[in-house]
Design an enzyme around this catalytic site. Structure first.
Site, PDB file in Angstrom:
ATOM      1  N   GLN A  75       7.088  -2.239 -22.612  1.00 20.82           N
ATOM      2  CA  GLN A  75       6.209  -1.133 -22.237  1.00 20.82           C
ATOM      3  C   GLN A  75       6.932  -0.190 -21.262  1.00 20.82           C
ATOM      4  OE1 GLN A  75       3.001  -2.343 -19.650  1.00 20.82           O
ATOM      5  NE2 GLN A  75       1.699  -0.650 -20.279  1.00 20.82           N
ATOM      6  N   GLU A  93      -5.113  -3.834 -21.896  1.00 17.98           N
ATOM      7  CA  GLU A  93      -4.170  -4.636 -21.117  1.00 17.98           C
ATOM      8  C   GLU A  93      -4.909  -5.321 -19.967  1.00 17.98           C
ATOM      9  OE1 GLU A  93      -1.003  -2.383 -19.306  1.00 17.98           O
ATOM     10  OE2 GLU A  93      -0.106  -4.154 -18.389  1.00 17.98           O
TER      11      GLU A  93
HETATM   12  C1  FAD Z   1       6.133  -8.017 -12.368  1.00 16.85           C
HETATM   13  C2  FAD Z   1       5.829  -6.624 -12.789  1.00 16.85           C
HETATM   14  C3  FAD Z   1       5.929  -6.295 -14.133  1.00 16.85           C
HETATM   15  C4  FAD Z   1       5.681  -4.988 -14.535  1.00 16.85           C
HETATM   16  N1  FAD Z   1       5.862  -4.675 -15.858  1.00 16.85           N
HETATM   17  C5  FAD Z   1       5.750  -3.386 -16.243  1.00 16.85           C
HETATM   18  C6  FAD Z   1       6.055  -3.014 -17.589  1.00 16.85           C
HETATM   19  O1  FAD Z   1       6.393  -3.854 -18.426  1.00 16.85           O
HETATM   20  N2  FAD Z   1       5.977  -1.716 -17.924  1.00 16.85           N
HETATM   21  C7  FAD Z   1       5.591  -0.746 -17.038  1.00 16.85           C
HETATM   22  O2  FAD Z   1       5.501   0.408 -17.421  1.00 16.85           O
HETATM   23  N3  FAD Z   1       5.300  -1.071 -15.747  1.00 16.85           N
HETATM   24  C8  FAD Z   1       5.370  -2.365 -15.331  1.00 16.85           C
HETATM   25  N4  FAD Z   1       5.104  -2.708 -14.035  1.00 16.85           N
HETATM   26  C9  FAD Z   1       4.816  -1.639 -13.081  1.00 16.85           C
HETATM   27  C10 FAD Z   1       3.411  -1.640 -12.524  1.00 16.85           C
HETATM   28  O3  FAD Z   1       2.504  -1.128 -13.467  1.00 16.85           O
HETATM   29  C11 FAD Z   1       3.467  -0.802 -11.228  1.00 16.85           C
HETATM   30  O4  FAD Z   1       4.227  -1.561 -10.302  1.00 16.85           O
HETATM   31  C12 FAD Z   1       2.101  -0.551 -10.674  1.00 16.85           C
HETATM   32  O5  FAD Z   1       1.411   0.364 -11.473  1.00 16.85           O
HETATM   33  C13 FAD Z   1       2.179   0.014  -9.222  1.00 16.85           C
HETATM   34  O6  FAD Z   1       3.041   1.095  -9.147  1.00 16.85           O
HETATM   35  P1  FAD Z   1       4.230   1.160  -8.077  1.00 16.85           P
HETATM   36  O7  FAD Z   1       4.987  -0.109  -8.132  1.00 16.85           O
HETATM   37  O8  FAD Z   1       4.961   2.435  -8.281  1.00 16.85           O
HETATM   38  O9  FAD Z   1       3.508   1.190  -6.642  1.00 16.85           O
HETATM   39  P2  FAD Z   1       2.862   2.452  -5.936  1.00 16.85           P
HETATM   40  O10 FAD Z   1       2.091   3.251  -6.914  1.00 16.85           O
HETATM   41  O11 FAD Z   1       3.907   3.120  -5.128  1.00 16.85           O
HETATM   42  O12 FAD Z   1       1.823   1.734  -4.963  1.00 16.85           O
HETATM   43  C14 FAD Z   1       2.228   1.060  -3.760  1.00 16.85           C
HETATM   44  C15 FAD Z   1       0.972   0.529  -3.078  1.00 16.85           C
HETATM   45  O13 FAD Z   1       0.099   1.613  -2.723  1.00 16.85           O
HETATM   46  C16 FAD Z   1      -1.193   1.424  -3.288  1.00 16.85           C
HETATM   47  N5  FAD Z   1      -1.737   2.711  -3.732  1.00 16.85           N
HETATM   48  C17 FAD Z   1      -1.066   3.675  -4.417  1.00 16.85           C
HETATM   49  N6  FAD Z   1      -1.892   4.706  -4.684  1.00 16.85           N
HETATM   50  C18 FAD Z   1      -3.111   4.385  -4.149  1.00 16.85           C
HETATM   51  C19 FAD Z   1      -4.373   5.053  -4.105  1.00 16.85           C
HETATM   52  N7  FAD Z   1      -4.543   6.235  -4.679  1.00 16.85           N
HETATM   53  N8  FAD Z   1      -5.403   4.426  -3.495  1.00 16.85           N
HETATM   54  C20 FAD Z   1      -5.239   3.192  -2.924  1.00 16.85           C
HETATM   55  N9  FAD Z   1      -4.046   2.525  -2.930  1.00 16.85           N
HETATM   56  C21 FAD Z   1      -3.008   3.101  -3.530  1.00 16.85           C
HETATM   57  C22 FAD Z   1      -0.974   0.503  -4.479  1.00 16.85           C
HETATM   58  O14 FAD Z   1      -2.118  -0.216  -4.794  1.00 16.85           O
HETATM   59  C23 FAD Z   1       0.135  -0.397  -3.986  1.00 16.85           C
HETATM   60  O15 FAD Z   1      -0.391  -1.448  -3.218  1.00 16.85           O
HETATM   61  C24 FAD Z   1       5.306  -3.997 -13.591  1.00 16.85           C
HETATM   62  C25 FAD Z   1       5.189  -4.354 -12.240  1.00 16.85           C
HETATM   63  C26 FAD Z   1       5.445  -5.653 -11.845  1.00 16.85           C
HETATM   64  C27 FAD Z   1       5.324  -5.993 -10.382  1.00 16.85           C
END
Ligand code: FAD
Length: 397
Positions: free
Chosen positions: A126, A244
């Site tokens: 994905q 999902e």
């Molecule tokens: C093990 C693992 C597997 C994954 N696999 C995939 C994959 O196969 N394909 C893929 O596309 N993605 C994948 N992901 C990505 C995952 O979808 C993202 O990590 C997730 O959406 C969070 O985005 P970010 O890491 O950029 O954190 P950020 O968006 O930077 O967020 C950081 C923190 O801030 C909080 N936050 C951010 N915005 C807000 C808001 N508006 N209100 C309140 N809190 C907020 C979040 O909850 C989080 O705690 C994976 C992630 C992990 C950890």
């Protein structure tokens, strides 16, 4: 859950049990009960076994290879598979991209991709998240520029689970940089063997290689691999995410984990007593079990609504939050139950095992499972974001 299953459903449960007894390799069930790793080959072998029986894609319409089961049957099937220690099927092809292709894809795309997902000849990943576009997914920057019958893709994805094994990626790209954020996005299917793709591992806190960074350098993707209309990819993306999240809820998985916790807590210790005799620990197990029963009822209600033509909305978010919190609570209690024996966390044991330190061989997997469960509240859209979705969909006046 206290549910009155019909006579037919009880017969169905027996059929599933008999199938699992006859076809689930003991080695797989043992590895899973001991918390050891399964290889890609193990998983493909099991998925092909299910496919031969016609049971790999219960969520698909029958015409494409689905089972035609009721939601209760699907629930029974999941429960029995987890209880028997069967491997989880990998969801990227079966439960994520396939529903999108079935709903939005062309006849050619359905004919080309769906059979190869069922036969496990294609392994999918994905490509949604990017550096700077996780929670705020619609700000993604990976660019696709149309040149005749191809898109030329440049940019980067991150956290891409199993990209190092994948034959294909379903990917969100920006096709119109001028349009409002969500409108200029398209949904592309991308052959991972195309020149210009680089996959780089990310090693997570538990020492595992499961996620990756993926870079695109002038990657040419045929326009025939666009799903839905150009610039309308957000509709596909949202449709996929609700599916999902519902499956991340993992009720059957949590039930199997809870049984493991009870089993470990019931084992007799050297002093002749069991942890389950401690009223405080027992109360903690009861608390998490009540949460799980409530989540199971909500999950069944959501499945019933989907059966009647609905699309899971805020319910998916609710189930994702509860399911992942419950999994984290159970893995924490397992670590507490195993106590100091959870500490020697040795990676190789997940492949090869060792002499049991305490109770079952499972003690060496407790820390790994605890760490592994932490990420569940992040992927599929972080739990904080799910709370925002619930607030918007249910509480907004
Ligand atoms: C093990 C693992 C597997 C994954 N696999 C995939 C994959 O196969 N394909 C893929 O596309 N993605 C994948 N992901 C990505 C995952 O979808 C993202 O990590 C997730 O959406 C969070 O985005 P970010 O890491 O950029 O954190 P950020 O968006 O930077 O967020 C950081 C923190 O801030 C909080 N936050 C951010 N915005 C807000 C808001 N508006 N209100 C309140 N809190 C907020 C979040 O909850 C989080 O705690 C994976 C992630 C992990 C950890």
């Amino acid at each position: 859950m206290d549910i009155d299953f019909t006579a037919d459903e009880r017969v169905f449960r027996e059929d599933v049990r008999a199938f699992l007894r006859d076809h689930l390799p003991t080695e797989f069930a043992e590895r899973i009960s001991q918390g050891k790793r399964l290889s890609k080959e193990h998983q493909v072998q099991w998925m092909r076994t299910l496919n031969r029986r016609g049971w790999l894609a219960p969520g698909w319409p029958v015409e494409f290879g689905g089972t035609g089961w009721s939601d209760v049957q699907k629930h029974i099937f999941d429960e029995e598979c987890f209880a028997a220690g069967a491997p989880k099927v990998v969801s990227f092809g079966l439960k994520m991209v396939a529903p999108v292709i079935i709903k939005f894809g062309t006849a050619q795309q359905k004919a080309r991709f769906l059979p190869r997902i069922l036969s496990c000849d294609d392994w999918w990943c994905q490509g949604y998240s990017e550096p700077g576009a996780g929670s705020d997914l619609s700000s993604l920057k990976t660019r696709a520029v149309r040149e005749d019958d191809h898109y030329v893709v440049n940019g980067q994805k991150t956290w891409t689970t199993l990209a190092h094994y994948a034959d294909w990626m379903f990917c969100l790209v920006r096709t119109d940089p001028e349009a409002r954020q969500q409108r200029g996005i398209s949904f592309l299917l991308l052959d991972m063997k195309t020149p210009g793709i680089t996959v780089r591992p990310i090693i997570t806190l538990d020492g595992e290689h499961e996620v990756n960074e993926v870079f695109f350098d002038n990657v040419r993707v045929p326009v025939a691999n666009l799903v839905g209309e150009e610039n309308q990819g957000w509709t596909c993306a949202k449709y996929l995410l609700t599916h999902e999240r519902t499956s991340i809820g993992g009720i059957a998985h949590n039930k199997a984990l809870l049984n493991r916790l009870k089993h470990i807590a019931s084992e007799e210790r050297r002093d002749g007593r069991s942890l389950i005799d401690d009223p405080l620990f027992r109360a903690q197990i009861a608390e998490v079990e009540m949460q799980l029963m409530a989540a199971e009822m909500s999950s069944l209600r959501t499945l019933a609504a989907v059966r009647d033509g609905g699309v899971p909305g805020a319910e998916s978010s609710f189930l994702k939050i509860k399911g992942t919190e419950i999994r984290q609570a159970i893995t924490w209690l397992i670590s507490k139950a195993v106590g100091p024996y959870a500490m020697p966390f040795i990676q190789d044991e997940l492949d090869y095992g060792s002499e049991p330190l305490l109770y079952t061989d499972y003690s060496s997997a407790a820390t790994y499972q605890y760490l592994d469960a932490r990420k569940a509240s992040i992927y599929g859209g972080a739990n904080e974001i799910q709370k925002n979705i619930i607030a918007k969909m249910i509480l907004e006046l």
